[in-house]
Write an enzyme that holds these catalytic residues in place. Structure first.
Site, short mmCIF file in Angstrom:
data_model
loop_
_atom_site.label_atom_id
_atom_site.label_comp_id
_atom_site.label_asym_id
_atom_site.label_seq_id
_atom_site.Cartn_x
_atom_site.Cartn_y
_atom_site.Cartn_z
N TYR A 141 -1.31 11.91 4.71
CA TYR A 141 -1.85 12.89 5.23
C TYR A 141 -1.27 14.20 5.06
O TYR A 141 -0.14 14.25 4.83
CB TYR A 141 -2.13 12.92 6.95
CG TYR A 141 -3.19 11.94 7.25
CD1 TYR A 141 -4.01 11.17 6.53
CD2 TYR A 141 -3.41 11.69 8.72
CE1 TYR A 141 -5.13 10.54 6.86
CE2 TYR A 141 -4.25 10.54 9.25
CZ TYR A 141 -5.41 10.24 8.23
OH TYR A 141 -6.14 9.43 8.64
N GLY A 200 0.61 4.35 2.92
CA GLY A 200 1.29 5.23 3.30
C GLY A 200 2.60 4.61 4.31
O GLY A 200 3.53 4.63 4.06
N SER A 202 -4.72 4.54 0.90
CA SER A 202 -5.29 4.69 2.29
C SER A 202 -4.12 4.89 3.19
O SER A 202 -2.87 4.87 2.64
CB SER A 202 -5.86 3.42 2.84
OG SER A 202 -4.78 2.47 3.18
N LYS A 203 -4.34 5.45 4.11
CA LYS A 203 -3.25 5.65 5.28
C LYS A 203 -2.45 4.62 5.62
O LYS A 203 -1.07 4.74 5.63
CB LYS A 203 -4.07 6.40 6.47
CG LYS A 203 -3.33 6.37 7.73
CD LYS A 203 -4.25 6.84 8.81
CE LYS A 203 -4.20 5.80 9.84
NZ LYS A 203 -4.56 5.92 11.28
N ARG A 204 -2.95 3.56 5.55
CA ARG A 204 -1.99 2.32 5.60
C ARG A 204 -1.02 1.99 4.65
O ARG A 204 0.09 1.34 4.78
CB ARG A 204 -2.91 0.93 5.88
CG ARG A 204 -3.50 0.86 7.47
CD ARG A 204 -4.34 -0.47 7.47
NE ARG A 204 -5.38 -0.43 6.28
CZ ARG A 204 -6.43 0.29 6.83
NH1 ARG A 204 -6.82 1.26 7.64
NH2 ARG A 204 -7.32 0.33 5.58
#
Ligand code: GLU
Length: 509
Positions: free
Chosen positions: A278, A270, A266-268
């Site tokens: 992204y 990263g 997930s973005k978190r």
């Protein structure tokens, strides 16, 4: 069987930045389309107005351009099946929902938000934390099953807000053959009566995706594994609308997992682990939060795309570096893995390193210009290209050209004196004075010839090459680093080398 032209689609909802998994979905669509000389459609699925985020569609277009994964038809480009933005197709979905109501496969439901909330409150239990509007529960709600035909008609005539839900059958086994997973079977009792048409007249994703895949003559639908639970709804809609023979072949692509393999990346993750998730930087217009992207982190699009291709696919050999042409030729859905692919940022960097190392110097110079500009440095493109050529094999990112070659753009501000001073003496000083003078008389800036001349002078003066070469390097760069020293001289040029010798001599005194 009739031979149909391959048509695939990427159908994102414009709700935010594009996760690398989304770009991989684009890539697999693109490769498949190109391989089969088919068409790749970009369709924007923006029927959920509550999740719409301004700028997200432009961002998606930009990502596809950056990656070189350009669609053949899209909202921007238009095409024979326009419009390609579902909100602009709003008027055409209701007839299909009504058709389903007529055939008994869908029904009107008049429950208000409040009634739905009350139902959920009332039925919530530890065993059933989110009660579903399904074949059982519908019997307790306000819909075509519990109201008489007259009541339904009256409510409709009065324009009472309502939705249309699918009439999910109880206890049926539904199967389809997925191009990645093989046969997949669902039990319909486990699926709720999904809303197909909302009170505002907009279709939900479920109805719109089926109607548009049909109307746009999509032959293959590739999407992330997270959509697998929706497949039974879509299967039934294809069947109930009488389009079963035209249903695309589906492939549900494996998830991209966290580096430790524990769940979806997930973005978190990263943010937490310090790498982009992204494709490009995304600034959320509502919160202002910035999520970092691969592009801004310094990835070359061709490296990013190659890395993505290998997340869940290989050609059966050990080969990892593939050009786009090779990917188009070799890609095949039956070599896509069923299991999720662990994301490894070090591996992603390795891909970028490979591409930087093999990229031509002129292109690297263009990519590096912004870094120089930011530092207020003005240098000739040909000079920057020479520098790039000398340091690229050490760079994982374009901006590292600076880390490995900053001294090509500015004189050293300090010197590794500890490496020079203890062994510094008058003979060496005299040597460098002579060398600087000799440089002024040379008619060459060829690294090999410079080296020969330097060696000859050292021999003449009874100095070992090793004794003078390190101080020379330190005069030029400030430290014990950089490419071969005579390559540095050849790049800097004679006058700049002389200036640096003079400055070094003053500092080593
Ligand atoms: N609109 C869906 C999404 O946001 C598309 C899923 C599909 O490809 O069917 O990912």
């Amino acid at each position: 069987m009739e031979h149909k032209k391959v048509r695939v689609r990427f159908a994102p909802s414009p709700t935010g930045g594009l996760h690398l998994g989304g770009v991989r979905t684009v890539l697999f669509n693109y490769l498949f389309a190109k391989q089969h000389k088919g068409e790749f459609v970009l369709r924007i699925e923006d029927t959920d107005q509550t999740r719409y985020v301004p700028g997200a569609e432009e961002y998606i277009n930009e990502c596809l351009r950056w990656c070189g994964l350009n669609p053949d038809e899209s909202p921007e480009l238009g095409g024979p099946f326009a419009p390609y933005r579902q909100s602009e197709r709003k008027a055409l979905y209701r007839q299909y929902a009504e058709q389903l109501v007529k055939s008994g496969h869908a029904y009107y439901a008049f429950d208000t938000t409040e009634e739905l909330d009350n139902m959920r409150q009332r039925l919530r239990s530890p065993e059933n934390p989110s009660p579903q509007y399904n074949h059982e529960l519908r019997k307790q709600m306000r819909n075509s099953f519990t109201l008489s035909d007259e009541e339904v008609q009256e409510l409709l005539v009065k324009n009472t807000p309502h939705v249309i839900r699918i009439n999910m059958p109880a206890n049926e086994d539904l199967s389809f053959v997925d191009m990645v997973r093989g046969e997949v079977t669902f039990q319909t009792s486990l699926v709720d009566d999904k809303v197909l048409l909302k009170a505002d007249g907009m279709p939900t994703y479920h109805l719109a995706v089926v109607v548009d895949d049909y109307l746009m003559k999509i032959t293959h639908a590739f999407r992330g594994e997270e959509w697998l639970p929706s497949a039974p709804v879509h299967l039934l809609l294809w069947k109930y609308l009488g389009w079963e023979a035209h249903m695309p072949q589906w492939a549900h692509l494996p998830l991209i997992l966290k580096p430790d393999g524990n769940g979806k990346l997930s973005k978190r993750d990263g943010d937490r682990l310090g790498f982009p998730v992204y494709a490009m930087n995304w600034a959320d217009p509502n919160t202002g939060d910035l999520t970092k992207g691969f592009r801004e982190r310094g990835f070359l699009p061709e490296a990013f795309v190659n890395m993505l291709a290998m997340l869940g696919w290989n050609d059966g050999s050990e080969q990892e570096i593939f050009s786009m042409e090779q990917l188009i030729e070799k890609f095949s859905m039956d070599r896509v893995h069923k299991a999720g692919a662990k994301f490894d940022f070090e591996k992603a960097k390795w891909f970028n390193h490979q591409y930087i190392h093999h990229k031509d110097n002129e292109s690297l110079a263009v990519l590096f210009q912004p870094v120089l500009q930011e530092k207020g440095i003005d240098a000739y493109p040909a000079y920057v290209a020479m520098v790039a050529g000398l340091v690229k094999e050490r760079c994982y990112f374009v901006n590292e050209i600076w880390d490995h070659g900053f001294f090509f753009f500015q004189q050293p501000e300090g010197y590794d004196e500890a490496a020079v001073k203890p062994k510094w003496n008058a003979d060496k000083e005299a040597f460098f004075e002579a060398w600087s003078a000799q440089l002024g008389t040379l008619s060459t800036a060829n690294a090999a010839e410079l080296e020969t001349a330097f060696k000859a002078l050292a021999t003449e003066r009874n100095l070992k090459m090793g004794d003078v070469q390190l101080p020379f390097r330190i005069m030029l760069t400030g430290g014990k680093f950089g490419p071969p020293v005579f390559d540095i001289v050849a790049t800097l040029g004679i006058a700049e080398t002389q200036a640096r010798i003079a400055k070094g001599l003053a500092a080593f005194k």
